[in-house]
Design an enzyme around this catalytic site. Structure first.
Site, PDB file in Angstrom:
ATOM      1  N   GLY A  51      -6.388  -7.845   1.331  1.00 27.42           N
ATOM      2  CA  GLY A  51      -7.688  -7.203   1.529  1.00 27.42           C
ATOM      3  C   GLY A  51      -8.752  -7.653   0.549  1.00 27.42           C
ATOM      4  CD  GLU A  94      -2.720  -1.618   2.195  1.00 30.95           C
ATOM      5  OE1 GLU A  94      -2.514  -1.079   3.298  1.00 30.95           O
ATOM      6  OE2 GLU A  94      -3.437  -2.635   2.053  1.00 30.95           O
TER       7      GLU A  94
HETATM    8  P1  PGA Z   1      -5.063  -8.431   4.776  1.00 37.15           P
HETATM    9  O1  PGA Z   1      -3.780  -7.464   4.738  1.00 37.15           O
HETATM   10  O2  PGA Z   1      -4.798  -9.484   5.816  1.00 37.15           O
HETATM   11  O3  PGA Z   1      -6.213  -7.522   5.157  1.00 37.15           O
HETATM   12  O4  PGA Z   1      -5.214  -8.998   3.414  1.00 37.15           O
HETATM   13  C1  PGA Z   1      -2.475  -7.966   4.909  1.00 37.15           C
HETATM   14  C2  PGA Z   1      -1.493  -6.842   4.812  1.00 37.15           C
HETATM   15  O5  PGA Z   1      -1.734  -5.904   4.041  1.00 37.15           O
HETATM   16  O6  PGA Z   1      -0.449  -6.842   5.496  1.00 37.15           O
END
Ligand code: PGA
Length: 252
Positions: free
Chosen positions: A168, A96
Site C-alpha cells: 500500500g 495487516e
Molecule cells: P497492495 O497490497 O497491492 O495494495 O500493496 C497487497 C496486499 O496487501 O496483499
C-alpha cells in the site's frame, strides 16, 4: 511446471452494487488467460461473488478464517462455513492481520491448518518490516515465519511474500529483491516440505504490484504470481496484471 497464480485482495473494499460488473468484465477479459485467477472480497460479498463467478475459471477466496470448525468465537468465520459457500481459497497471516489484529505466527499456522482441514487452499502471507530489512534480518524473519509451512499440505498451499514496507505504499520490492526472497523461501520449503513439493509450490509476490511493474516482477524465475491489493480494485488494471504473467513456468 508451476501455473501462475494472480490473486486479488480487496481488503475492506467492494460493494454489492459493483461486484457484478467487475466480475463479468474480469471473466470476459481473462477467458483465454494462462494464470489461475482468484478474487478475495470481504466476507459479505462472498455468496454473490461465488454465484456470479460460478461456471467460470475465476475462483473466489476469503481474507481470513478461524481455526476451529465452530464455537463461541464472536465475530469470527469458520473455514467450513467458507467452504459451504463455495469459496475455494483463503488468505492467512496477512501483515495487516498481524499488525492490527494480533495475528501471530502460531495463530496464522492454526488458521491455515483449519482452512486445509475444510478443503480450502491457503495463501499464506509473510514478509519483513522496513526496520527488519534495514537491519539485515529479512532472511531470518522469513525463516521464522515460514516454519508454519511444516504442518501444511503443500498440495493446497501458496505462499505470498509481502514485504510490509511495500504494501500500500506504492514502493514495490525490486525484481531482484523479490527473487532473492522467493529463492530463499523455496529453499526453506524444500527443507520443510521436501524438494518435489517445494518445486511445485507457488510463491507469490505482494506489495504495490501494478500494471506498470507486474511484468518485471513476474519474469523472475521464482515469482510465480502476485497477491494484488489496491491495483486489483480496478478491473482493467487487474486484467493487465494477469496478462503480464506467463501462464506457466518450469518447476523443479
Ligand atoms: P497492495 O497490497 O497491492 O495494495 O500493496 C497487497 C496486499 O496487501 O496483499
Amino acid at each position: 511446471m508451476r501455473r501462475s497464480l494472480i490473486a486479488a485482495n480487496w481488503k475492506m473494499h467492494g460493494s454489492a452494487a459493483s461486484i457484478q460488473a467487475y466480475l463479468e468484465a474480469l471473466i470476459e477479459k481473462t477467458r483465454d488467460a494462462g494464470p489461475e485467477v482468484v478474487i478475495c472480497p470481504p466476507f459479505t460479498l462472498l455468496p454473490l461473488a461465488v454465484l456470479i463467478a460460478g461456471g467460470s475459471a475465476v475462483e473466489i477466496g476469503a481474507q481470513n478464517c478461524h481455526w476451529e470448525e465452530k464455537g463461541a468465537f464472536t465475530g469470527e468465520v469458520a473455514a467450513p462455513m467458507l467452504a459451504e459457500l463455495g469459496a475455494r481459497w483463503v488468505i492467512v497471516g496477512h501483515s495487516e492481520r498481524r499488525q492490527y489484529f494480533g495475528e501471530t505466527d502460531a495463530s496464522a499456522a492454526s488458521r491455515a491448518k483449519g482452512a486445509q482441514r475444510a478443503g480450502l487452499s491457503v495463501i499464506f502471507c509473510l514478509g519483513e518490516t522496513l526496520e527488519q530489512r534495514d537491519s539485515g534480518q529479512t532472511l531470518a524473519v522469513l525463516e521464522r515465519q515460514s516454519a508454519a509451512l511444516a504442518g501444511l499440505d503443500p498440495g493446497s498451499l501458496a505462499v505470498a511474500y509481502e514485504p510490509v514496507w511495500a504494501i500500500g505504499t506504492g514502493r514495490n520490492a525490486t525484481p531482484a529483491q523479490a527473487q532473492e526472497a522467493h529463492a530463499a523461501l523455496r529453499r526453506r520449503a524444500s527443507e520443510l516440505l521436501g524438494r518435489e513439493a517445494a518445486g511445485a509450490l507457488r510463491i507469490l509476490y505482494g506489495g504495490s504490484v501494478k500494471p506498470e511493474n507486474a511484468a518485471s516482477l513476474l519474469v523472475e524465475p521464482d515469482v510465480d504470481g502476485a497477491l494484488v491489493g489496491g491495483a486489483s480494485l480496478d478491473v482493467e488494471g487487474f486484467c493487465a496484471i494477469i496478462h503480464a504473467a506467463p501462464g506457466r513456468r518450469p518447476g523443479a
